[in-house]
Each structure stands twice: as structure tokens, then as C-alpha cells.
Design a protein around this motif. Structure first.
Motif, PDB file in Angstrom:
ATOM      1  N   ASN A  24     -35.005  71.868  16.909  1.00 24.35           N
ATOM      2  CA  ASN A  24     -35.785  71.340  16.263  1.00 24.35           C
ATOM      3  C   ASN A  24     -36.263  70.866  15.202  1.00 24.35           C
ATOM      4  O   ASN A  24     -36.764  71.531  14.148  1.00 24.35           O
ATOM      5  CB  ASN A  24     -37.109  72.346  16.722  1.00 24.35           C
ATOM      6  N   LEU A  25     -36.061  69.475  15.493  1.00 18.59           N
ATOM      7  CA  LEU A  25     -35.965  68.912  13.465  1.00 18.59           C
ATOM      8  C   LEU A  25     -37.162  67.382  13.315  1.00 18.59           C
ATOM      9  O   LEU A  25     -37.332  66.718  12.863  1.00 18.59           O
ATOM     10  CB  LEU A  25     -34.781  68.186  13.436  1.00 18.59           C
ATOM     11  N   ARG A  26     -38.230  68.034  14.597  1.00 14.13           N
ATOM     12  CA  ARG A  26     -39.192  67.056  14.430  1.00 14.13           C
ATOM     13  C   ARG A  26     -40.101  67.225  13.354  1.00 14.13           C
ATOM     14  O   ARG A  26     -40.808  66.444  12.759  1.00 14.13           O
ATOM     15  CB  ARG A  26     -40.073  67.035  16.257  1.00 14.13           C
ATOM     16  N   ARG A  27     -40.124  69.031  13.139  1.00  7.35           N
ATOM     17  CA  ARG A  27     -40.674  69.699  11.733  1.00  7.35           C
ATOM     18  C   ARG A  27     -40.459  70.166  11.151  1.00  7.35           C
ATOM     19  O   ARG A  27     -39.653  70.838  11.443  1.00  7.35           O
ATOM     20  CB  ARG A  27     -42.764  70.207  11.837  1.00  7.35           C
ATOM     21  N   ASN A  45     -30.991  59.887   6.671  1.00  6.34           N
ATOM     22  CA  ASN A  45     -30.116  59.012   8.360  1.00  6.34           C
ATOM     23  C   ASN A  45     -30.839  61.204   9.501  1.00  6.34           C
ATOM     24  O   ASN A  45     -31.140  59.924  10.195  1.00  6.34           O
ATOM     25  CB  ASN A  45     -28.975  59.666   8.140  1.00  6.34           C
ATOM     26  N   LEU A  46     -30.497  61.842   8.847  1.00  4.28           N
ATOM     27  CA  LEU A  46     -31.323  62.475   9.880  1.00  4.28           C
ATOM     28  C   LEU A  46     -32.678  62.925  10.420  1.00  4.28           C
ATOM     29  O   LEU A  46     -33.384  63.028  11.181  1.00  4.28           O
ATOM     30  CB  LEU A  46     -30.860  64.324   9.461  1.00  4.28           C
ATOM     31  N   PHE A  81     -34.472  62.180  14.579  1.00  3.98           N
ATOM     32  CA  PHE A  81     -35.723  62.915  14.009  1.00  3.98           C
ATOM     33  C   PHE A  81     -36.906  62.565  14.672  1.00  3.98           C
ATOM     34  O   PHE A  81     -37.375  62.868  15.121  1.00  3.98           O
ATOM     35  CB  PHE A  81     -35.716  64.409  14.012  1.00  3.98           C
ATOM     36  N   ASN A  82     -37.100  61.565  13.582  1.00  2.00           N
ATOM     37  CA  ASN A  82     -38.330  60.861  13.102  1.00  2.00           C
ATOM     38  C   ASN A  82     -39.159  62.151  12.767  1.00  2.00           C
ATOM     39  O   ASN A  82     -40.219  62.671  13.587  1.00  2.00           O
ATOM     40  CB  ASN A  82     -39.084  60.636  14.876  1.00  2.00           C
ATOM     41  N   ARG A  92     -44.766  61.294   6.281  1.00  4.77           N
ATOM     42  CA  ARG A  92     -45.482  61.226   6.837  1.00  4.77           C
ATOM     43  C   ARG A  92     -44.934  62.923   6.381  1.00  4.77           C
ATOM     44  O   ARG A  92     -44.142  63.715   6.223  1.00  4.77           O
ATOM     45  CB  ARG A  92     -45.419  61.836   8.569  1.00  4.77           C
ATOM     46  N   ILE A  93     -45.891  63.085   5.272  1.00  6.88           N
ATOM     47  CA  ILE A  93     -45.580  64.225   4.575  1.00  6.88           C
ATOM     48  C   ILE A  93     -46.974  65.254   4.218  1.00  6.88           C
ATOM     49  O   ILE A  93     -47.326  64.489   3.383  1.00  6.88           O
ATOM     50  CB  ILE A  93     -44.682  63.480   2.950  1.00  6.88           C
ATOM     51  N   THR A  94     -46.249  66.613   3.946  1.00  8.61           N
ATOM     52  CA  THR A  94     -47.217  67.429   3.472  1.00  8.61           C
ATOM     53  C   THR A  94     -46.932  68.410   2.408  1.00  8.61           C
ATOM     54  O   THR A  94     -46.022  68.358   3.022  1.00  8.61           O
ATOM     55  CB  THR A  94     -48.297  68.427   4.623  1.00  8.61           C
ATOM     56  N   THR A  95     -47.375  69.126   2.135  1.00 13.07           N
ATOM     57  CA  THR A  95     -47.366  70.182   1.133  1.00 13.07           C
ATOM     58  C   THR A  95     -48.130  71.326   1.323  1.00 13.07           C
ATOM     59  O   THR A  95     -49.819  71.710   2.137  1.00 13.07           O
ATOM     60  CB  THR A  95     -47.068  69.401  -0.698  1.00 13.07           C
TER      61      THR A  95
END
Length: 234
Positions: free
Chosen positions: A142-145, A167-168, A172-173, A208-211
């Protein structure tokens, strides 16, 4: 064709899980797989006289490798080596030029020191990113998040590692969460940690980056808690 994923196998359940995990990643990257089996027959092997190493014949090894590549949905080749671990992997890396090395993590009854030593040995002998898949991992990643644990210290990665990670994440968007773990009484502002990740090049081009700041006495447990709360991978 993209560079392959190099997957180590000793035909154990944890190695089979690592192969399934790697195959799912390879599918997204449209990359082939090289399945490497190391025949541990040297008397210099630390466990050669302990009775812990199964003695496979050449025919049995060929049969086991064939079983594991038969159902893969990506192109696969096999490689067999009689060298010790670090020499065998270094030779395979030189020959196949993989973008990632994948191996399974045995059951948790085995000492962490043994796992860490194997991983560190591989990292010292090859410049290729290493993915260790625990036996508790799902067969489909599960690499969506994705959670990246970072502190306030600068770090650098080789261009090869940055390119593979980008690339990875793109394949996986993925949505990226940068987590900064501090002790409960400390400031949990994550802005500096986020800047260090950005400077490394890992998140260049991603939107799409959160901290988040995570208070915990243990950095490892803090990252795991953040992953569980975020529902992603790390």
C-alpha cells in the motif's frame, strides 16, 4: 526497459512474501525481476556445519526457482551463485544493474541484530537501495500514502536513490506525509524537518505533501504510530 528489481530468495515463506511484494512494485514500475538464489555450500559460511542450511541439489534449485517465476506477471530471470552473501549480491548488482534489492525479513523470533547485520552488509557492498519486507507485510504493498520520518538534520542521497524513490512514488501516485518525532515535552513543529526532506530531492515535483509533528518517547514507535494514524506505508 527499466532496470530490474533484484530479489533474494532462499525458498522460505518470508522470501516468498518479499517476491510477491517486489512483483507488485515491479508491475507498477513496468520493470523485470531478477530472482537470485545463493547456494550456501562454502565451508567458510558461518552456518555450514550447523545443519541449518538445506542442501538443495541443482535440479531441486531449478525446480523451486521455476515455481516462483511461473506466475509472475512481469518478465523474470533467475540467477544462482555459490559465493558468500555480499560477494554474490555485489556480482549480481554489477551484472544486472538493478534499481532496487528486495529481501524478506524472517520471523520476529530471530534476533534483530542478525537482520540488521545482513542489511548493513548489503548496504556496505552495493550502492543500490535496499527494501526489507517483514513477514507481517501484506503481499500487495500500500504505497498510495507514504510516510517519511525526518528530523531537523540535513541529509543527502545519491542521485540513483532519489531517482528510484521518485519513480516509485510517482508510479503509485502517492500522497506523502513527512513526520517529525519529538519527545513529549519538545516543540513538535515539523517545518525544518520538511525543509531537509525537500533539500534531499525526495519530494521534488510532488504536490500532495503533508507534514506533522508526532510526540513520542521512541522515534521508531512514533513513526509507526503516525503511519497507523495516516493509513499509509513507511
Amino acid at each position: 526497459m527499466p532496470a530490474p528489481l533484484l530479489v533474494l530468495t532462499d525458498f522460505t515463506p518470508d522470501a516468498d512474501l518479499a517476491l510477491s511484494y517486489a512483483a507488485a512494485i515491479a508491475t507498477e514500475l513496468e520493470a523485470p525481476i531478477v530472482l537470485l538464489h545463493i547456494r550456501r555450500t562454502s565451508l567458510l559460511d558461518p552456518e555450514a556445519l550447523s545443519g541449518r542450511i538445506p542442501q538443495w541439489s541443482e535440479g531441486e534449485i531449478a525446480s523451486e526457482l521455476s515455481k516462483r517465476t511461473a506466475d509472475l506477471t512481469v518478465p523474470a530471470t533467475v540467477d544462482i551463485s555459490n559465493d558468500l552473501l555480499e560477494s554474490a549480491v555485489a556480482a549480481a548488482v554489477a551484472q544486472h544493474q538493478p534499481q532496487l534489492i528486495v529481501l524478506g525479513r524472517p520471523d520476529y523470533n530471530k534476533p534483530d541484530e542478525l537482520i540488521d547485520t545482513t542489511s548493513l552488509t548489503l548496504l556496505r557492498h552495493t550502492p543500490v537501495p535496499l527494501l526489507v519486507v517483514p513477514i507481517t507485510a501484506p503481499a500487495q504493498p500500500n504505497l498510495r500514502r507514504v510516510t517519511i520520518g525526518a528530523d531537523n538534520q540535513p541529509f543527502s542521497l545519491s542521485p540513483q536513490v532519489v531517482e528510484f524513490c521518485q519513480n516509485l512514488l510517482s508510479a503509485f501516485n502517492a500522497t506523502i506525509n513527512i513526520t517529525h518525532v519529538v519527545e513529549p515535552e519538545d516543540d513538535d513543529n515539523s517545518s525544518l524537518a520538511s525543509q531537509q526532506v525537500e533539500k534531499s530531492g525526495l519530494t521534488t515535483g510532488f504536490q500532495r505533501i503533508t507534514t506533522r509533528g508526532q510526540r513520542h518517547l521512541s522515534p521508531v514507535d512514533g513513526i509507526i504510530a503516525a503511519v497507523e494514524e495516516d493509513g499509509g506505508a513507511y
